[in-house]
Design a protein around this motif. Structure first.
Motif, PDB file in Angstrom:
ATOM      1  N   LEU A 291       0.965  -1.036   0.146  1.00  0.00           N
ATOM      2  CA  LEU A 291      -0.373  -0.161   0.081  1.00  0.00           C
ATOM      3  C   LEU A 291       0.855   1.054  -0.096  1.00  0.00           C
ATOM      4  O   LEU A 291       0.341   2.688   0.171  1.00  0.00           O
ATOM      5  N   GLY A 292       2.037   0.887  -0.048  1.00  0.00           N
ATOM      6  CA  GLY A 292       3.260   2.498  -0.454  1.00  0.00           C
ATOM      7  C   GLY A 292       3.368   2.925  -1.033  1.00  0.00           C
ATOM      8  O   GLY A 292       2.208   3.381  -2.409  1.00  0.00           O
TER       9      GLY A 292
ATOM     10  N   GLY B  91       6.346   8.298  -8.438  1.00  0.00           N
ATOM     11  CA  GLY B  91       5.911   9.988  -8.473  1.00  0.00           C
ATOM     12  C   GLY B  91       7.094  10.872  -8.844  1.00  0.00           C
ATOM     13  O   GLY B  91       6.444  12.099  -9.432  1.00  0.00           O
ATOM     14  N   THR B  92       8.300  10.160  -8.636  1.00  0.00           N
ATOM     15  CA  THR B  92       9.182  11.508  -9.298  1.00  0.00           C
ATOM     16  C   THR B  92       9.328  12.056 -10.906  1.00  0.00           C
ATOM     17  O   THR B  92       9.361  12.749 -11.496  1.00  0.00           O
TER      18      THR B  92
ATOM     19  N   PHE C  41       6.398  13.566 -11.831  1.00  0.00           N
ATOM     20  CA  PHE C  41       6.657  15.042 -11.782  1.00  0.00           C
ATOM     21  C   PHE C  41       7.559  15.952 -12.603  1.00  0.00           C
ATOM     22  O   PHE C  41       7.098  16.489 -13.508  1.00  0.00           O
ATOM     23  N   TRP C  42       8.375  15.345 -12.724  1.00  0.00           N
ATOM     24  CA  TRP C  42       9.537  15.170 -13.600  1.00  0.00           C
ATOM     25  C   TRP C  42       9.282  15.150 -14.949  1.00  0.00           C
ATOM     26  O   TRP C  42       9.132  16.905 -15.770  1.00  0.00           O
ATOM     27  N   MET C  43       8.232  14.295 -15.633  1.00  0.00           N
ATOM     28  CA  MET C  43       7.693  14.497 -16.956  1.00  0.00           C
ATOM     29  C   MET C  43       7.001  15.496 -17.534  1.00  0.00           C
ATOM     30  O   MET C  43       6.752  15.476 -18.062  1.00  0.00           O
ATOM     31  N   GLN C  44       6.167  15.433 -16.539  1.00  0.00           N
ATOM     32  CA  GLN C  44       5.400  16.602 -16.413  1.00  0.00           C
ATOM     33  C   GLN C  44       5.653  18.438 -16.490  1.00  0.00           C
ATOM     34  O   GLN C  44       5.186  19.034 -17.485  1.00  0.00           O
TER      35      GLN C  44
ATOM     36  N   ARG D 170      -2.246  12.704 -21.374  1.00  0.00           N
ATOM     37  CA  ARG D 170      -2.623  12.079 -20.298  1.00  0.00           C
ATOM     38  C   ARG D 170      -1.883  12.162 -18.408  1.00  0.00           C
ATOM     39  O   ARG D 170      -2.910  11.983 -17.585  1.00  0.00           O
ATOM     40  N   LEU D 171      -0.477  12.247 -18.295  1.00  0.00           N
ATOM     41  CA  LEU D 171      -0.307  12.890 -16.914  1.00  0.00           C
ATOM     42  C   LEU D 171      -1.175  14.100 -15.790  1.00  0.00           C
ATOM     43  O   LEU D 171      -1.507  13.233 -14.899  1.00  0.00           O
ATOM     44  N   GLY D 172      -1.491  14.780 -16.415  1.00  0.00           N
ATOM     45  CA  GLY D 172      -2.339  15.544 -16.568  1.00  0.00           C
ATOM     46  C   GLY D 172      -4.264  15.310 -15.782  1.00  0.00           C
ATOM     47  O   GLY D 172      -4.136  15.138 -14.434  1.00  0.00           O
TER      48      GLY D 172
END
Lengths: 123, 132
Positions: free
Chosen positions: A11-12, A17-18, A21-24, A78-80
């Motif tokens: 569940l972690g 995530g990084t 964020f970075w590709m966004q 897609r990320l958004g």
């Protein structure tokens, strides 16, 4: 009987995530010049005939510019949308929505890329 | 800690607790314009695909965007695009750890809003100028 540890295992963090964020951010930077290019491209084809439109797309810089624009916009999209889905959709519907989101972006890109290349190569 | 029943825990205060502020509204607008732009991408791909199919189909799509309703959609798309782009630039400033003073935040969100309207008008003035 499940141990307390067993209940929380898996569940972690997914540990991606990084990168999300970075590709966004990376696609956001790329989107700025590509948006200017797209706005220019659209304005210069207001009321254009199909022949004139295809003549522009035959130019490699225009075709590559459009391909890059579509790729960067749709990746960013897609990320958004993924974040929006994760905020509002829960349970198994979330899984379905995330899949549809990915398919939506990929299908739009494949369709646009096929159209651009077809016109550019003059098939 | 053997109880398996989840306790009703207090929720953190959500939107309805706060007085609406411009910065909050602009944050929501960033998301709404983003979703709107995603819908707009269908229009862009439709336009490109139509051009690759036939003269008649391309004229149909050009005609749709030439119609007042199509123009309204394009105008909204332009504004959403400019608003989301400037909002993104605002986030880049915040990503560097700068611009978090309340006065700066207020200034940034106002610049975002006014800038998006001005850029949209500029693009449409150029658009009409090119056509005429």
């Amino acid at each position: 009987m499940r141990s307390e540890l067993g209940k929380v295992r898996g569940l972690g963090s997914a540990k991606s995530g990084t990168e999300h964020f970075w590709m966004q951010r990376v696609t956001a930077i790329a989107n700025v010049p590509l948006v200017i290019f797209l706005v220019w491209f659209i304005i210069s084809h207001v009321g254009s005939t199909r022949a004139a439109f295809i003549t522009s797309i035959k130019h490699p810089l225009i075709a590559v510019g459009l391909l890059l624009a579509l790729a960067s916009f749709l990746y960013h999209m897609r990320l958004g949308l993924q974040v929006v889905i994760e905020d509002y959709v829960h349970g198994s519907a979330k899984f379905a929505a995330l899949l549809i989101n990915t398919f939506f972006a990929v299908i739009l890109f494949a369709t646009a890329a096929y159209a651009i290349l077809k016109m550019s190569f003059g098939l | 800690m053997s109880g398996s029943k989840p306790k009703a825990r207090p929720l953190s205060p959500h939107l309805q607790i706060y007085r609406p502020m411009l910065s909050m509204t602009m944050s929501i607008m960033h998301r709404i314009t983003g979703v709107g732009l995603a819908v707009g991408m269908i229009g862009l791909v439709w336009w490109l695909t139509a051009a690759s199919i036939s003269d008649g189909y391309f004229d149909l799509v050009q005609g749709f965007f030439y119609h007042w309703f199509g123009r309204l959609v394009l105008f909204g798309f332009t504004w959403a695009l400019m608003h989301h782009m400037l909002g993104g630039l605002r986030h880049f400033i915040w990503d560097t750890g700068r611009g978090f003073e309340l006065t700066t935040v207020e200034w940034l969100v106002r610049a975002n809003l006014i800038g998006s309207v001005l850029l949209t008008i500029l693009i449409w003035v150029i658009g009409y100028g090119v056509r005429a």
